[in-house]
Design a protein around this motif. Structure first.
Motif, short mmCIF file in Angstrom:
data_model
loop_
_atom_site.label_atom_id
_atom_site.label_comp_id
_atom_site.label_asym_id
_atom_site.label_seq_id
_atom_site.Cartn_x
_atom_site.Cartn_y
_atom_site.Cartn_z
N SER A 34 -17.75 35.22 -0.60
CA SER A 34 -17.16 34.52 -0.42
C SER A 34 -17.50 33.92 0.49
O SER A 34 -17.90 34.67 1.45
N PRO A 35 -18.51 32.94 0.57
CA PRO A 35 -18.33 33.04 2.66
C PRO A 35 -17.15 32.73 2.88
O PRO A 35 -16.00 31.66 2.84
N SER A 36 -17.52 32.94 4.35
CA SER A 36 -16.64 33.70 5.26
C SER A 36 -15.57 31.72 5.55
O SER A 36 -16.64 31.17 6.29
N PHE A 86 -20.03 36.15 4.71
CA PHE A 86 -19.61 36.00 4.07
C PHE A 86 -18.07 37.19 3.95
O PHE A 86 -18.27 38.63 4.91
N GLY A 134 -27.00 33.99 -0.82
CA GLY A 134 -25.92 32.95 -1.59
C GLY A 134 -25.58 32.59 -2.55
O GLY A 134 -25.10 31.09 -2.62
N GLU A 142 -20.80 27.62 -1.49
CA GLU A 142 -22.03 27.62 -1.01
C GLU A 142 -22.12 25.97 -0.09
O GLU A 142 -22.30 25.84 0.95
#
Ligand SMILES: [Zn+2]
Length: 70
Positions: A11-13, A31, A47, A53
């Motif tokens: 997952s996106p950080s 991420f 991504g 996102e």
């Protein structure tokens, strides 16, 4: 895909770290792997399939707007 454990559960950080604005200049985004917690960068284009996102980009834009001017 996680470079360490090869998991696709990433997952996106959410955390914004010191080097991230620099990496963003190269269209790299942070991420985090949910399996091994490794934090890594991927090209932004890779991504695009991640659900969060759009939400994540909004969060980044807010942070940039709130940043104090130089
Ligand atoms: Zn991993």
């Amino acid at each position: 895909m996680c470079p360490r454990c090869r998991s696709n559960d990433i997952s996106p950080s959410r955390s914004w770290k010191l080097g991230d604005p620099f990496m963003a200049l190269f269209r790299m985004r942070p991420f985090r792997c949910r399996q091994c917690q490794t934090r890594f960068y991927l090209p932004a284009s890779l991504g695009d399939h991640i659900k969060q996102e759009r939400e994540w980009m909004h969060e980044v834009q807010e942070r940039e707007e709130k940043a104090p001017p130089d």
